[in-house]
Design an enzyme around this catalytic site. Structure first.
Site, PDB file in Angstrom:
ATOM      1  N   LYS A   1       4.884  50.497  31.718  1.00 24.37           N
ATOM      2  CA  LYS A   1       4.003  49.554  32.429  1.00 24.37           C
ATOM      3  C   LYS A   1       2.560  49.887  32.073  1.00 24.37           C
ATOM      4  CE  LYS A   1       2.941  48.156  37.226  1.00 24.37           C
ATOM      5  NZ  LYS A   1       2.941  46.700  37.209  1.00 24.37           N
TER       6      LYS A   1
ATOM      7  N   ARG B   1      12.519  41.370  34.098  1.00 24.45           N
ATOM      8  CA  ARG B   1      11.048  41.535  34.041  1.00 24.45           C
ATOM      9  C   ARG B   1      10.611  41.310  32.598  1.00 24.45           C
ATOM     10  NH1 ARG B   1       7.573  45.844  32.909  1.00 24.45           N
ATOM     11  NH2 ARG B   1       5.636  45.845  34.089  1.00 24.45           N
TER      12      ARG B   1
ATOM     13  N   SER C   1       5.960  45.485  45.512  1.00 19.48           N
ATOM     14  CA  SER C   1       5.474  46.807  45.111  1.00 19.48           C
ATOM     15  C   SER C   1       4.347  47.219  46.052  1.00 19.48           C
ATOM     16  CB  SER C   1       4.907  46.764  43.686  1.00 19.48           C
ATOM     17  OG  SER C   1       5.926  46.456  42.783  1.00 19.48           O
TER      18      SER C   1
HETATM   19  N1  3NM Z   1       6.587  49.331  38.021  1.00 18.82           N
HETATM   20  P1  3NM Z   1      10.322  53.426  33.461  1.00 18.82           P
HETATM   21  S1  3NM Z   1       6.333  51.699  37.166  1.00 18.82           S
HETATM   22  C1  3NM Z   1       7.909  48.176  36.268  1.00 18.82           C
HETATM   23  O1  3NM Z   1       4.688  51.837  39.669  1.00 18.82           O
HETATM   24  C2  3NM Z   1       7.253  49.366  36.819  1.00 18.82           C
HETATM   25  O2  3NM Z   1       5.198  49.858  40.382  1.00 18.82           O
HETATM   26  C3  3NM Z   1       6.041  50.510  38.324  1.00 18.82           C
HETATM   27  O3  3NM Z   1       9.724  52.005  33.856  1.00 18.82           O
HETATM   28  C4  3NM Z   1       5.241  50.755  39.540  1.00 18.82           C
HETATM   29  O4  3NM Z   1      11.568  53.608  34.224  1.00 18.82           O
HETATM   30  C5  3NM Z   1       7.218  50.617  36.222  1.00 18.82           C
HETATM   31  O5  3NM Z   1      10.589  53.281  31.977  1.00 18.82           O
HETATM   32  C6  3NM Z   1       7.858  50.998  34.924  1.00 18.82           C
HETATM   33  O6  3NM Z   1       9.257  54.439  33.726  1.00 18.82           O
HETATM   34  C7  3NM Z   1       9.168  51.725  35.105  1.00 18.82           C
END
Ligand code: 3NM
Length: 220
Positions: free
Chosen positions: A144, A44, A115
């Site tokens: 994000k 990503r 998603s």
């Molecule tokens: N998507 P971390 S949250 C890439 O809610 C991504 O769909 C999300 O990173 C969603 O593990 C997210 O550092 C970030 O919180 C995840």
């Protein structure tokens, strides 16, 4: 690929791009994560400092080669053209990206992750051919910028109670300490950026988190 295989690959799911790798370079982090036992890697490359062009392609190919050597699926976030160009194992898309049905047509039987944030988004994604759904953010995340509101683990229970039986992976703020509750709520695995890419010991963190996921799945 059948649903049991997909469920297995979701168990310890690493999401990574160069922007997430501050402590060390992406290759070192991915190698350590693979040695710890990640079951799937999603590339990503997002954000203001994201790589582009030849640099993007080079890093994608390097991570893909590491994954292939370990028999771990390698999928690309959003960029269907890149996924097809390098013959990746799949694509993960959000609600704002290309329509899931069109992506399914383009990628054939490669893995398609979508998603989803609500029961209706989940149903539609499944109708359009998603192999699995990414559900989040379960907890607050700093990885994000345009993340939706925090959903808690309740969204996972709600999806299961409403007849969503496809493989689900939770994402957003998931740490070693929180992995078990995500699985108890109905996810088949945990998708993680910072708790792995920012870990002091990436290998050991993956080993411990994966074992929590595995133990909780067996108890469920
Ligand atoms: N998507 P971390 S949250 C890439 O809610 C991504 O769909 C999300 O990173 C969603 O593990 C997210 O550092 C970030 O919180 C995840």
């Amino acid at each position: 690929m059948n649903q049991d295989q997909i469920r297995h690959y979701l168990q310890m799911y690493l999401v990574v791009g160069s922007v997430n790798c501050k402590a060390s370079d992406p290759i070192t982090i991915v190698k350590a994560a693979l040695s710890g036992g990640v079951t799937l890697v999603q590339f990503r490359e997002k954000g203001a400092d994201a790589l582009q062009g030849a640099d993007l392609l080079r890093l994608a190919l390097q991570i893909q080669a590491l994954c292939r050597a370990e028999g771990v699926p390698f999928i690309i976030n959003d960029d269907v053209d890149l996924a097809l160009e390098i013959d990746a194992d799949g694509v993960h898309i959000g609600q704002d990206d290309e329509n899931a049905a069109e992506v399914r047509d383009r990628i054939g039987d490669r893995i398609l992750g979508v998603s989803a944030h609500t029961v209706s988004e989940a149903r539609l994604a499944v109708q359009h051919g998603a192999d699995y759904l990414g559900i989040g953010p379960i907890y607050p995340t700093h990885s994000k910028d345009d993340a939706h509101e925090v959903q808690g683990t309740a969204i996972l229970c709600e999806l299961r109670e409403n007849g969503i039986h496809v493989p689900l992976v939770g994402i957003g703020g998931i740490t070693e300490e929180r992995a078990a509750e995500v699985i108890k709520a109905g996810a088949d695995g945990v998708a993680v950026i910072s708790a792995i890419t920012e870990a002091k010991d990436v290998h050991e963190t993956v080993v411990r988190m994966k074992s929590k996921v595995g133990n909780t799945l067996r108890e469920r």
